[in-house]
Design a protein around this motif. Structure first.
Motif, PDB file in Angstrom:
ATOM      1  N   CYS A  70     -58.064 -45.863  32.337  1.00  0.00           N
ATOM      2  CA  CYS A  70     -58.240 -47.322  32.364  1.00  0.00           C
ATOM      3  C   CYS A  70     -57.443 -47.938  33.510  1.00  0.00           C
ATOM      4  N   ALA A  71     -56.201 -47.468  33.725  1.00  0.00           N
ATOM      5  CA  ALA A  71     -55.368 -48.025  34.788  1.00  0.00           C
ATOM      6  C   ALA A  71     -55.991 -47.783  36.160  1.00  0.00           C
TER       7      ALA A  71
ATOM      8  N   ASN B 126     -61.497 -43.440  28.176  1.00  0.00           N
ATOM      9  CA  ASN B 126     -60.687 -44.598  27.803  1.00  0.00           C
ATOM     10  C   ASN B 126     -59.225 -44.229  27.586  1.00  0.00           C
TER      11      ASN B 126
ATOM     12  N   ARG C 103     -58.985 -47.771  36.806  1.00  0.00           N
ATOM     13  CA  ARG C 103     -60.084 -48.744  36.936  1.00  0.00           C
ATOM     14  C   ARG C 103     -59.555 -50.158  37.105  1.00  0.00           C
ATOM     15  N   GLY C 104     -58.232 -50.296  37.113  1.00  0.00           N
ATOM     16  CA  GLY C 104     -57.644 -51.617  37.306  1.00  0.00           C
ATOM     17  C   GLY C 104     -57.232 -52.301  36.023  1.00  0.00           C
ATOM     18  N   GLU C 105     -57.279 -51.589  34.897  1.00  0.00           N
ATOM     19  CA  GLU C 105     -56.936 -52.202  33.613  1.00  0.00           C
ATOM     20  C   GLU C 105     -55.546 -51.732  33.185  1.00  0.00           C
ATOM     21  N   ALA C 106     -54.724 -52.682  32.765  1.00  0.00           N
ATOM     22  CA  ALA C 106     -53.399 -52.337  32.240  1.00  0.00           C
ATOM     23  C   ALA C 106     -53.529 -51.982  30.762  1.00  0.00           C
ATOM     24  N   VAL C 107     -52.888 -50.889  30.376  1.00  0.00           N
ATOM     25  CA  VAL C 107     -52.931 -50.441  28.978  1.00  0.00           C
ATOM     26  C   VAL C 107     -51.506 -50.474  28.437  1.00  0.00           C
TER      27      VAL C 107
ATOM     28  N   VAL D 196     -50.333 -48.729  33.962  1.00  0.00           N
ATOM     29  CA  VAL D 196     -50.721 -49.939  34.698  1.00  0.00           C
ATOM     30  C   VAL D 196     -51.167 -49.515  36.093  1.00  0.00           C
TER      31      VAL D 196
END
Length: 697
Positions: free
Chosen positions: A265-266, A260, A268-272, A295
């Motif tokens: 995360c980025a 995580n 995996r396509g998730e913006a942090v 991102v």
């Protein structure tokens, strides 16, 4: 006809001759006819050749006239003798205008010198040449041509004409110029783009925030200097070996697993955003706080993730500042509930050590008179043991004691490489210290205490950390002063009541003993009693100046003997180094002052100091188990005889009162030897602080 007929006998010769002539004529006629035939054939062939040549000439003229290549011929003077239509078109002049003009006059002035040089060389060597040059048109414009020039010779090989094949290359050159201009434009655009990239790279390189781009595997393909401080070729998310040195914390302070992390995360396509807090500890030391945001990167909306953009913000200064501020708030809250200076010192040390991630911290009381620092209790982490006891300043502070006296915080990043430490480095290393910070507390320019911070490894101390430690030291000192003042105030009433009673009892005893010793003579009584009261007053002044704290043996003896030490050299005071560092309680100090005043008074009246040659020596040294031995020796005075039937105030004070006031195990011995009085005093100092707050004094 007969004249031409042949006859016999000679007459026939005439006939034979005629026949012969006829034959010759016939042959001549045949030859003539043959020649005529040959001539006619030759004429026919010539006419055919002329026709062929005419046709060829017409064809050549047609080719020359209609050729796409300009053709011009000049004589050896350089004047045109032949031009085709294309040449006329190129030069924008008619054939009539061109014939007779000099070729060089139509050449652009800038191109004439080297054109003439090429022609001269061709005439000398016969070598053809090619060149590009400009012709001038009637309207003043110029036209670029490509000339292939050769030399035509006559039948005997003499130069006769110069022929040039001329091709208009203006459009080509214009196109080439356009291409060059386009290339220059492209190059300029490329240079601008490169400059833009360079400026962007320079901006990125100098940004205080780390910026980087990764591919889909987490490999860093672009990074600036700020990012490279923390991240190498791959991000910690994809390298489990880096997880131990990157400790991530969620918003609630809980630890975050590697899966995580921000870039994980980025990818995996998730913006942090705004990011995750990390404590970066590559060497297992104090660590560095950062905040990492990331991102995902896609070629276009809906595509798979191609990589990630990450931002690394250095938040260590802000985080440490917040921690220090929080620590000061905690210190203030905890100090309010503390009234024990030892507890105050420990609390300050604990908060400083924990906040700075140090290995040891403590508060030590400094006695500059004897050059010692006493540590009763300190705080220590796992790397270093606790440090308590009394230490000599000269073993550690020689190089920076002046800075401490000026009130400066002294920082040492590595004791092995700091000139302030010098040859005392080994003493620090023996205690496990490689880096240290010392913040002094002063009273009237005198160092009274030091808050120290130790690190088992070399370390850079920031100005903010030094200021924080100074602030804690000042708060702790103020809190200790407050506690000491409160305690002193609380005890003062009880102490005052007790002390007034003791003083009254002492004065009463002194008055009674003095009265007996003076035989009731009022004048003698007033004199002796007044001297003893003044001695008692000096003792009280000394103790009051020290706020009834323990006093040094030397200070006590000098207070008792002040009148004699100031007026004569006959009194010699010798105190050993160990005894010089020994302190006695206020009760012991008061008794010693009175006792030594009586000894000096007696010596002045009856003993060594009553004689010009007499002298008194006082030797003070420490004995076993911390005891103190004081020897009074008189020499050079009148012979001494102990009174058989009378014991004066001084004798009773020394033999009875002093031993009692000095405490259990004390011993006082007077020897009235003929050479002079000798007194030996043995006691154990009661140097416990009068006030419990004395550990910070």
């Amino acid at each position: 006809m007969d004249d031409f007929s042949p006859t016999e006998n000679g007459a026939g010769s005439s006939g034979s001759a005629g026949t012969s002539n006829l034959s010759g004529a016939r042959k001549a006629l045949a030859v003539a006819e043959a020649a005529n035939t040959s001539l006619e054939q030759a004429n026919g062939a010539l006419r055919a050749r002329e026709t062929e040549l005419r046709e060829l000439r017409e064809q050549l003229e047609a080719v020359v006239a209609h050729s796409g290549i300009g053709i011009g011929q000049v004589d050896l003077s350089g004047r045109f003798v032949l031009v085709n239509d294309r040449q006329c078109e190129i030069l924008c002049r008619s054939r009539d205008e061109l014939i007779g003009l000099r070729m060089i006059d139509l050449t652009h002035p800038e191109d004439r010198p080297w054109n003439q040089e090429l022609i001269r060389h061709m005439l000398e060597t016969g070598e053809s040449f090619a060149l590009e040059k400009r012709y001038l048109r009637p309207d003043g414009s110029d036209v670029w041509v490509q000339n292939h020039v050769s030399l035509a010779r006559d039948a005997v090989g003499r130069p006769r004409y110069i022929t040039a094949l001329v091709r208009d290359v203006t459009a080509e050159r214009s196109a080439a110029a356009d291409r060059q201009a386009l290339l220059r434009q492209v190059e300029a655009e490329r240079a601008r783009a490169e400059a833009g990239r360079a400026r962007l790279a320079a901006v990125l390189e100098h940004l205080p925030v780390g910026v980087g781009i990764t591919d889909r595997t987490g490999r860093v393909i672009l990074s600036n200097r700020a990012l490279r401080r923390f991240v190498g070729d791959v991000v910690p998310s994809v390298d489990p070996g880096l997880h131990a040195s990157w400790i991530a914390h969620g918003p609630d302070g809980s630890q975050v697993g590697g899966e995580n992390y921000a870039v994980a995360c980025a990818l995996r396509g998730e913006a942090v955003t705004p990011g995750i807090e990390f404590l970066h500890r590559p060497d297992g030391g104090q660590g560095h706080w950062t905040r990492i945001a990331a991102v995902p990167v896609r070629e276009k909306e809906g595509d798979e993730v191609a990589g990630a953009v990450l931002l690394v913000q250095d938040t260590d200064a802000q985080k440490r500042a917040a921690e220090r501020l929080s620590a000061l708030v905690e210190l203030g809250d905890r100090l309010q509930a503390l009234h024990d200076p030892v507890g105050i010192a420990f609390t300050a040390a604990e908060i400083v050590g924990r906040t700075l991630g140090a290995d040891r911290a403590g508060y030590g009381a400094v006695d500059e008179a004897v050059e010692t620092i006493t540590i009763e209790r300190d705080w220590a982490g796992a790397a270093l043991p606790n440090l308590t006891g009394r230490f000599h300043l000269q073993d550690y502070w020689t190089g920076f004691v002046a800075a401490l006296r000026r009130g400066e915080v002294v920082t040492t990043g590595d004791v092995l490489n700091d000139p302030q430490i010098g040859d005392r480095a080994e003493n620090f290393v023996t205690m496990g210290v490689r880096a240290a910070l010392h913040a002094p507390s002063r009273d009237g320019g005198r160092v009274t205490a030091v808050l120290y911070v130790h690190s088992a490894t070399p370390r850079h101390w920031t100005e903010e950390e030094a200021a924080f430690v100074r602030g804690v030291a000042e708060r702790a000192w103020a809190a200790a002063e407050r506690a000491r003042s409160e305690w002193r105030q609380e005890l003062m009433l009880l102490e005052l009541n007790h002390r007034v009673k003791n003083i009254l009892a002492t004065v009463q005893g002194m008055a009674s003993a003095t009265l007996k010793g003076t035989g009731g003579d009022p004048q003698r009584f007033a004199k002796h009693f007044g001297e003893r009261l003044r001695t008692l007053a000096r003792a009280h002044d000394m103790l009051t100046s020290r706020q009834w704290e323990p006093a040094g043996v030397e200070t006590t003896l000098r207070a008792a003997l002040a009148p004699w030490l100031e007026t004569t050299r006959a009194v010699q005071l010798a105190i050993s180094g160990a005894a010089r560092a020994t302190a006695v309680s206020p009760r012991q100090a008061q008794s010693l002052v009175l006792a030594f005043h009586e000894l000096a008074t007696n010596a002045t009246k009856y003993g060594a100091l009553s004689s010009p040659a007499g002298r008194v020596s006082i030797d003070c040294a420490t004995g076993p188990s911390g005891s103190v031995e004081i020897h009074w020796t008189e020499l050079g005075g009148p012979a001494v005889v102990r009174p058989a039937n009378r014991r004066g105030f001084g004798t009773r004070l020394l033999e009875r009162g002093l031993a009692r006031d000095l405490g259990s195990g004390s011993r006082v011995e007077l020897r009235f030897e003929p050479a002079g009085l000798r007194a030996s005093i043995l006691f154990t100092p009661d140097n416990a602080p009068r006030w419990a707050t004395a550990t910070l004094a």
